[in-house]
Design an enzyme around this catalytic site. Sequence first.
Site, PDB file in Angstrom:
ATOM      1  N   ALA A 102       2.882 -22.464 -23.799  1.00  0.00           N
ATOM      2  CA  ALA A 102       2.233 -22.016 -23.866  1.00  0.00           C
ATOM      3  C   ALA A 102       0.884 -22.185 -24.712  1.00  0.00           C
ATOM      4  O   ALA A 102      -0.352 -21.093 -24.640  1.00  0.00           O
ATOM      5  CB  ALA A 102       2.104 -20.483 -23.949  1.00  0.00           C
ATOM      6  N   ARG A 116     -10.067 -23.833 -17.852  1.00  0.00           N
ATOM      7  CA  ARG A 116     -10.494 -23.728 -16.523  1.00  0.00           C
ATOM      8  C   ARG A 116     -10.844 -22.091 -16.289  1.00  0.00           C
ATOM      9  O   ARG A 116     -11.450 -22.450 -14.925  1.00  0.00           O
ATOM     10  CB  ARG A 116     -10.072 -24.595 -15.102  1.00  0.00           C
ATOM     11  CG  ARG A 116     -10.328 -26.327 -15.393  1.00  0.00           C
ATOM     12  CD  ARG A 116      -9.766 -26.778 -14.217  1.00  0.00           C
ATOM     13  NE  ARG A 116      -7.943 -27.418 -14.329  1.00  0.00           N
ATOM     14  CZ  ARG A 116      -7.564 -27.860 -13.483  1.00  0.00           C
ATOM     15  NH1 ARG A 116      -7.541 -27.743 -12.151  1.00  0.00           N
ATOM     16  NH2 ARG A 116      -6.240 -28.132 -14.215  1.00  0.00           N
ATOM     17  N   GLY A 156       4.262 -21.751 -19.336  1.00  0.00           N
ATOM     18  CA  GLY A 156       3.707 -20.210 -19.887  1.00  0.00           C
ATOM     19  C   GLY A 156       2.441 -20.079 -18.437  1.00  0.00           C
ATOM     20  O   GLY A 156       2.391 -19.190 -17.865  1.00  0.00           O
ATOM     21  N   GLY A 173       2.481 -35.211 -11.928  1.00  0.00           N
ATOM     22  CA  GLY A 173       3.535 -36.264 -12.144  1.00  0.00           C
ATOM     23  C   GLY A 173       4.179 -36.613 -10.967  1.00  0.00           C
ATOM     24  O   GLY A 173       4.678 -35.809 -10.275  1.00  0.00           O
ATOM     25  N   ASN A 206       6.727 -33.763  -9.568  1.00  0.00           N
ATOM     26  CA  ASN A 206       6.903 -32.882 -11.560  1.00  0.00           C
ATOM     27  C   ASN A 206       6.571 -31.623 -11.267  1.00  0.00           C
ATOM     28  O   ASN A 206       5.389 -31.247 -11.064  1.00  0.00           O
ATOM     29  CB  ASN A 206       7.134 -33.935 -12.483  1.00  0.00           C
ATOM     30  CG  ASN A 206       7.533 -33.205 -13.707  1.00  0.00           C
ATOM     31  OD1 ASN A 206       8.215 -32.331 -14.096  1.00  0.00           O
ATOM     32  ND2 ASN A 206       6.343 -33.496 -15.199  1.00  0.00           N
ATOM     33  N   LYS A 257      -2.530  14.123 -15.203  1.00  0.00           N
ATOM     34  CA  LYS A 257      -2.375  12.756 -16.996  1.00  0.00           C
ATOM     35  C   LYS A 257      -1.826  14.331 -17.342  1.00  0.00           C
ATOM     36  O   LYS A 257      -1.736  15.144 -18.242  1.00  0.00           O
ATOM     37  CB  LYS A 257      -3.874  13.172 -17.094  1.00  0.00           C
ATOM     38  CG  LYS A 257      -3.776  11.731 -17.936  1.00  0.00           C
ATOM     39  CD  LYS A 257      -4.850  12.295 -19.842  1.00  0.00           C
ATOM     40  CE  LYS A 257      -4.339  13.646 -20.136  1.00  0.00           C
ATOM     41  NZ  LYS A 257      -4.519  13.413 -21.855  1.00  0.00           N
ATOM     42  N   ASN A 288      -8.622  20.980 -21.408  1.00  0.00           N
ATOM     43  CA  ASN A 288      -7.165  20.369 -22.232  1.00  0.00           C
ATOM     44  C   ASN A 288      -8.764  19.533 -23.363  1.00  0.00           C
ATOM     45  O   ASN A 288      -7.823  19.066 -23.941  1.00  0.00           O
ATOM     46  CB  ASN A 288      -6.609  19.201 -21.905  1.00  0.00           C
ATOM     47  CG  ASN A 288      -7.652  17.998 -20.706  1.00  0.00           C
ATOM     48  OD1 ASN A 288      -8.717  18.264 -21.012  1.00  0.00           O
ATOM     49  ND2 ASN A 288      -6.897  17.057 -21.409  1.00  0.00           N
ATOM     50  N   SER A 327      -8.922  30.569  -6.152  1.00  0.00           N
ATOM     51  CA  SER A 327      -9.928  28.008  -6.609  1.00  0.00           C
ATOM     52  C   SER A 327     -10.747  28.799  -7.705  1.00  0.00           C
ATOM     53  O   SER A 327     -11.183  29.621  -8.394  1.00  0.00           O
ATOM     54  CB  SER A 327     -10.138  28.615  -5.744  1.00  0.00           C
ATOM     55  OG  SER A 327      -9.151  28.785  -4.049  1.00  0.00           O
ATOM     56  N   ALA A 333      -9.734  34.085  -8.464  1.00  0.00           N
ATOM     57  CA  ALA A 333     -10.454  33.132  -8.400  1.00  0.00           C
ATOM     58  C   ALA A 333     -11.797  33.017  -9.199  1.00  0.00           C
ATOM     59  O   ALA A 333     -11.962  33.744  -9.325  1.00  0.00           O
ATOM     60  CB  ALA A 333     -10.783  33.134  -7.214  1.00  0.00           C
TER      61      ALA A 333
END
Length: 455
Positions: A14, A20, A105, A144, A174, A338, A373, A392, A410
């Site tokens: 690696a 490139r 790698g 190869g 190869n 979350k 939060n 709501s 609400a």
Amino acid sequence: MSSSADRIAAIILAAGKGTRMKSTLPKVMHKIAGRAMVGHVLSNLAPLAPERVAVVVAPGMDLVKREVSPAPVAIQAEQLGTGHAVRCAREALGAFAGTILILFGDTPFVSTDTLRKLVERRAAKDEPAVVVLGMRPADAGAYGRLVLDRQGNLERIVEFKEASATERAINLCNSGVMAVDGTILWTLLGLIKNDNAKGEYYLTDIVALARADGRDCAVVEAPEAELLGVNSRAELAIAETLYQDQRRMVAMEEGATLLDPRTVYFTADTKLGRDVVVGPNVVFGPGVTVADEVEIRAFCHIEGATIDRGAIIGPFARLRPGAEIGPEAHIGNFVEVKNSIIGAGAKANHLSYLGDADVGAKSNIGAGTITCNYDGFLKARTEIGAEAFIGSNSALVAPVKIGAGAIVGAGSVITRDVEADAIAVARGEQVSRAGRAKDFRAQRQKLKSSKADKK
Ligand code: UD1
Ligand code: CA
């Protein structure tokens, strides 16, 4: 010798710069389905349980070091070729008399089955010193070429730059991957020279060297798609597409329905149960586990989340890391969750943010509920008991607890705990004045007309 050929160690190369890619990131750290290429190599290798693994990196590739940990890395100070790179791994690998697999790698899809075939071929009666993984690509390009002798045994590998016109016409190529007898690998590598077109130490030279030493070499073939190497962003995109297609097939084979497979994106570690239904345009980020019979409707973005049996997610839901959605819970449109635990059968169906919250079973989170939060410095938790009802457009200012069975009116801004079964209302009192609207309109109309007269 044959007794140890089925013992395995592996070296992953690696250290190449990956020029490139035009990137500051080492090439093997570029991701396919959310996993670094070198991570794919390691995960395909893992089922073979190699006794040792060493990864060859260039100086400063700390990211790769972290990614492959606990496998040790060997530093190749200068990139003098694949043969030189393997030599650099000698110390990290230590003395090993079994089969040494050499992997690249940047060739992330070589499957466990194929690796197993290479090892089996190495352990066969004729004990080839080197088994090369070959392919017959539609376009042999600059690979190869594998030159066979009259008996069909591998004689040598010729790199494209050195190949004659006849050799270039060979379409057996190869892949770079090899399985080598660990008792002679280091000796063979010591014999490699760099008097070639690139001035590099070619690993591929070990085949001719083993033959010169009286040993046989062999080829195992695999499909081109598995041996694809990534050298540019365009090739990375092709690899991603191939991987996603295959991953979608696997999801369906394992019992999920994908309504429009081409539009569902997986991460390498996504886990879907049986009878999961996934609508169009769903993205699974890292760390998602979905239990049986979950429905994920169109346009959801899900990462770091677990979703329990029978839950319904979306359309247009966002589940972020730490979202644990309980069985039969509903998370509806434009709801973001979350680091929150949503209890069994709880519902948050519209336009909400639930962050750092514990939401009790069968509670109902009204449209527009926000858990506040974060105060700009610290995060705090919101606890909502079972069967609570949050009206709501309520703001729950954490840290705060809403007891089981409580109702929040609400439009409330809740800053203090609410007892179980209490009703909490925290909003301006409503005032109504009979007839005032009519009076108001009459008054304004009069004023407007008098101004118009003066013009
Ligand atoms: C190599 C093979 C070629 C094969 C092709 C398949 C050699 C000499 N040639 O060519 O026969 O068809 O792969 O893709 O092996 N690397 C290092 N250190 C180095 C040089 C390379 O670690 O000094 C690593 C790279 O990071 C990469 C791998 O080795 O992972 C292959 O190197 P690369 O330069 O891409 O080899 P190719 O020229 O493609
Ligand atoms: Ca290459």
